[in-house]
Scaffold this motif. Structure first.
Motif, PDB file in Angstrom:
ATOM      1  N   ALA A 121       0.840  -1.211   0.000  1.00 35.77           N
ATOM      2  CA  ALA A 121       0.000   0.000   0.000  1.00 35.77           C
ATOM      3  C   ALA A 121       0.868   1.252   0.000  1.00 35.77           C
ATOM      4  CB  ALA A 121      -0.922  -0.011   1.222  1.00 35.77           C
ATOM      5  N   TRP A 122       1.874   1.262  -0.856  1.00 32.05           N
ATOM      6  CA  TRP A 122       2.842   2.357  -0.815  1.00 32.05           C
ATOM      7  C   TRP A 122       2.288   3.695  -1.307  1.00 32.05           C
ATOM      8  CZ3 TRP A 122       3.581  -1.942  -4.053  1.00 32.05           C
ATOM      9  CH2 TRP A 122       3.355  -1.715  -5.407  1.00 32.05           C
ATOM     10  N   THR A 123       1.084   3.709  -1.876  1.00 29.75           N
ATOM     11  CA  THR A 123       0.507   4.972  -2.347  1.00 29.75           C
ATOM     12  C   THR A 123      -0.326   5.670  -1.281  1.00 29.75           C
ATOM     13  OG1 THR A 123      -1.408   3.804  -3.263  1.00 29.75           O
ATOM     14  CG2 THR A 123       0.461   4.177  -4.743  1.00 29.75           C
ATOM     15  N   GLU A 124      -0.513   5.058  -0.141  1.00 28.61           N
ATOM     16  CA  GLU A 124      -1.294   5.699   0.912  1.00 28.61           C
ATOM     17  C   GLU A 124      -0.571   6.941   1.435  1.00 28.61           C
ATOM     18  OE1 GLU A 124      -2.323   2.950   3.971  1.00 28.61           O
ATOM     19  OE2 GLU A 124      -3.499   1.659   2.643  1.00 28.61           O
ATOM     20  N   PRO A 125      -1.307   7.955   1.890  1.00 29.15           N
ATOM     21  CA  PRO A 125      -0.683   9.231   2.262  1.00 29.15           C
ATOM     22  C   PRO A 125       0.224   9.170   3.477  1.00 29.15           C
ATOM     23  CG  PRO A 125      -3.032   9.208   2.821  1.00 29.15           C
ATOM     24  CD  PRO A 125      -2.779   7.995   1.967  1.00 29.15           C
ATOM     25  N   ASP A 126       0.020   8.191   4.375  1.00 28.97           N
ATOM     26  CA  ASP A 126       0.821   8.152   5.599  1.00 28.97           C
ATOM     27  C   ASP A 126       2.022   7.221   5.507  1.00 28.97           C
ATOM     28  OD1 ASP A 126      -0.719   5.869   5.433  1.00 28.97           O
ATOM     29  OD2 ASP A 126      -1.071   5.721   7.593  1.00 28.97           O
ATOM     30  N   ILE A 127       2.381   6.797   4.290  1.00 32.51           N
ATOM     31  CA  ILE A 127       3.477   5.854   4.118  1.00 32.51           C
ATOM     32  C   ILE A 127       4.815   6.562   4.283  1.00 32.51           C
ATOM     33  CG2 ILE A 127       4.635   4.356   2.455  1.00 32.51           C
ATOM     34  CD1 ILE A 127       2.067   3.208   3.647  1.00 32.51           C
ATOM     35  N   GLY A 128       5.687   5.970   5.107  1.00 34.48           N
ATOM     36  CA  GLY A 128       7.000   6.551   5.360  1.00 34.48           C
ATOM     37  C   GLY A 128       8.096   5.851   4.586  1.00 34.48           C
ATOM     38  N   MET A 129       9.304   6.320   4.756  1.00 36.81           N
ATOM     39  CA  MET A 129      10.457   5.753   4.057  1.00 36.81           C
ATOM     40  C   MET A 129      10.659   4.291   4.436  1.00 36.81           C
ATOM     41  SD  MET A 129      12.643   6.607   1.793  1.00 36.81           S
ATOM     42  CE  MET A 129      14.157   6.013   1.064  1.00 36.81           C
ATOM     43  N   ASP A 130      10.448   3.968   5.695  1.00 41.75           N
ATOM     44  CA  ASP A 130      10.609   2.572   6.125  1.00 41.75           C
ATOM     45  C   ASP A 130       9.666   1.653   5.348  1.00 41.75           C
ATOM     46  OD1 ASP A 130      12.295   3.716   7.956  1.00 41.75           O
ATOM     47  OD2 ASP A 130      11.039   3.324   9.695  1.00 41.75           O
ATOM     48  N   ASP A 131       8.422   2.083   5.214  1.00 41.33           N
ATOM     49  CA  ASP A 131       7.425   1.285   4.491  1.00 41.33           C
ATOM     50  C   ASP A 131       7.819   1.116   3.031  1.00 41.33           C
ATOM     51  OD1 ASP A 131       4.982   1.342   6.591  1.00 41.33           O
ATOM     52  OD2 ASP A 131       5.895   3.325   6.482  1.00 41.33           O
ATOM     53  N   LEU A 132       8.307   2.199   2.415  1.00 42.77           N
ATOM     54  CA  LEU A 132       8.694   2.135   1.008  1.00 42.77           C
ATOM     55  C   LEU A 132       9.841   1.159   0.790  1.00 42.77           C
ATOM     56  CD1 LEU A 132       8.544   5.924   0.032  1.00 42.77           C
ATOM     57  CD2 LEU A 132       6.874   4.146  -0.516  1.00 42.77           C
ATOM     58  N   LEU A 133      10.775   1.113   1.716  1.00 46.57           N
ATOM     59  CA  LEU A 133      11.903   0.198   1.571  1.00 46.57           C
ATOM     60  C   LEU A 133      11.461  -1.259   1.687  1.00 46.57           C
ATOM     61  CD1 LEU A 133      14.625   2.147   3.582  1.00 46.57           C
ATOM     62  CD2 LEU A 133      14.558   1.769   1.103  1.00 46.57           C
ATOM     63  N   VAL A 134      10.544  -1.537   2.595  1.00 42.95           N
ATOM     64  CA  VAL A 134      10.008  -2.902   2.691  1.00 42.95           C
ATOM     65  C   VAL A 134       9.275  -3.267   1.411  1.00 42.95           C
ATOM     66  CG1 VAL A 134       8.396  -4.414   3.919  1.00 42.95           C
ATOM     67  CG2 VAL A 134       9.878  -2.867   5.215  1.00 42.95           C
ATOM     68  N   SER A 135       8.482  -2.348   0.895  1.00 45.83           N
ATOM     69  CA  SER A 135       7.765  -2.591  -0.357  1.00 45.83           C
ATOM     70  C   SER A 135       8.733  -2.858  -1.495  1.00 45.83           C
ATOM     71  CB  SER A 135       6.882  -1.386  -0.705  1.00 45.83           C
ATOM     72  OG  SER A 135       5.896  -1.168   0.278  1.00 45.83           O
ATOM     73  N   LEU A 136       9.797  -2.073  -1.561  1.00 43.89           N
ATOM     74  CA  LEU A 136      10.782  -2.252  -2.625  1.00 43.89           C
ATOM     75  C   LEU A 136      11.477  -3.611  -2.510  1.00 43.89           C
ATOM     76  CD1 LEU A 136      12.254  -1.067  -5.056  1.00 43.89           C
ATOM     77  CD2 LEU A 136      13.864   0.015  -3.461  1.00 43.89           C
ATOM     78  N   ALA A 137      11.850  -4.002  -1.298  1.00 43.62           N
ATOM     79  CA  ALA A 137      12.486  -5.305  -1.103  1.00 43.62           C
ATOM     80  C   ALA A 137      11.569  -6.431  -1.546  1.00 43.62           C
ATOM     81  CB  ALA A 137      12.876  -5.479   0.368  1.00 43.62           C
ATOM     82  N   ASP A 138      10.262  -6.260  -1.290  1.00 43.94           N
ATOM     83  CA  ASP A 138       9.281  -7.291  -1.648  1.00 43.94           C
ATOM     84  C   ASP A 138       9.054  -7.381  -3.152  1.00 43.94           C
ATOM     85  OD1 ASP A 138       7.418  -9.321  -0.986  1.00 43.94           O
ATOM     86  OD2 ASP A 138       5.766  -7.886  -1.188  1.00 43.94           O
ATOM     87  N   LYS A 139       9.560  -6.421  -3.902  1.00 47.61           N
ATOM     88  CA  LYS A 139       9.469  -6.467  -5.363  1.00 47.61           C
ATOM     89  C   LYS A 139      10.782  -6.892  -6.003  1.00 47.61           C
ATOM     90  CE  LYS A 139       5.216  -5.121  -5.394  1.00 47.61           C
ATOM     91  NZ  LYS A 139       4.144  -6.118  -5.690  1.00 47.61           N
ATOM     92  N   ILE A 140      11.857  -6.258  -5.592  1.00 51.89           N
ATOM     93  CA  ILE A 140      13.118  -6.473  -6.299  1.00 51.89           C
ATOM     94  C   ILE A 140      13.752  -7.816  -5.958  1.00 51.89           C
ATOM     95  CG2 ILE A 140      14.695  -5.416  -4.623  1.00 51.89           C
ATOM     96  CD1 ILE A 140      14.647  -4.971  -8.490  1.00 51.89           C
TER      97      ILE A 140
END
Length: 214
Positions: A121-140
């Motif tokens: 849910a990385w497009t939600e307004p309250d998403i922080g850098m920590d969340d984005l990094l977890v999301s990225l790891a789960d893709k790459i």
């Protein structure tokens, strides 16, 4: 009692070295008697998160993020698939809210349990850098590139580091290409473990699905 196959997935040293999960995350995986394939997936994503965190600290040390939170988040992000094992081999999002609740039930603080929900849910307004990094790891981890997600990270890193976005993109792109180069080995490691607890582990060449979901 932890099954032998789950323990093998958590502790085995594959040909491509994968870090073991943080003790707190591994304990939860064991208590919930997670499917071995899920444990293998969590190890693969956690290892990639470690690489991303190390790269970010080294390359852009002005970017603020909580490395411990990122690593725990990566190590538990799909824990809801304990309750929704079909989503280990097929698409689905029921595991996200379920995973957050499972972690809360295990006494995990909301600030750490949230990654089970926010990793998709990385497009939600309250998403922080920590969340984005977890999301990225789960893709790459499986060499999947998501331009929208990567752009969000580029924008935040550029703002914190005082660089132009294109400069940050070039650096991130190089790092993601490096990590993606090992995707087949991570996929093979995950696919070697069964979704059910009591099946013996197999090699990827034995005909198990690639496990690209997750």
């Amino acid at each position: 009692m932890t099954s032998s196959m789950l323990e093998h997935a958590l502790t085995n040293r594959p040909e491509l070295p994968l870090r073991q999960l943080p003790d707190s995350a591994a304990a939860i995986v064991r208590v919930l008697d997670a499917p071995p394939r899920l444990a293998a997936h969590l190890r693969a994503v956690h290892d990639v998160a470690c690489q991303l965190a190390d790269w970010l600290k080294t390359t852009y040390d002005t970017v603020l993020f909580d490395a411990d939170a990122v690593l725990f988040g990566a190590a538990t992000h799909d824990i809801g698939k304990v309750l929704h094992p079909a989503e280990l081999s097929g698409p689905g999002s029921a595991h996200e809210a379920a995973g957050q609740q499972l972690l809360l039930d295990q006494g995990v603080h909301e600030s750490a349990a949230r990654f089970a929900r926010t990793h998709a849910a990385w497009t939600e307004p309250d998403i922080g850098m920590d969340d984005l990094l977890v999301s990225l790891a789960d893709k790459i981890w499986k060499a999947k590139r998501v331009p929208e997600l990567e752009q969000l990270i580029v924008q935040r890193v550029a703002a914190a580091g005082g660089q132009e976005p294109w400069q940050v993109f070039m650096m991130l792109d190089e790092e993601l290409d490096r990590i993606a180069a090992d995707a087949d080995q991570r996929l093979a490691f995950q696919a070697a473990y069964p979704i059910t607890t009591w099946t013996a582990p197999q090699k990827a060449s034995d005909g198990i699905g690639s496990g690209r979901f997750g």
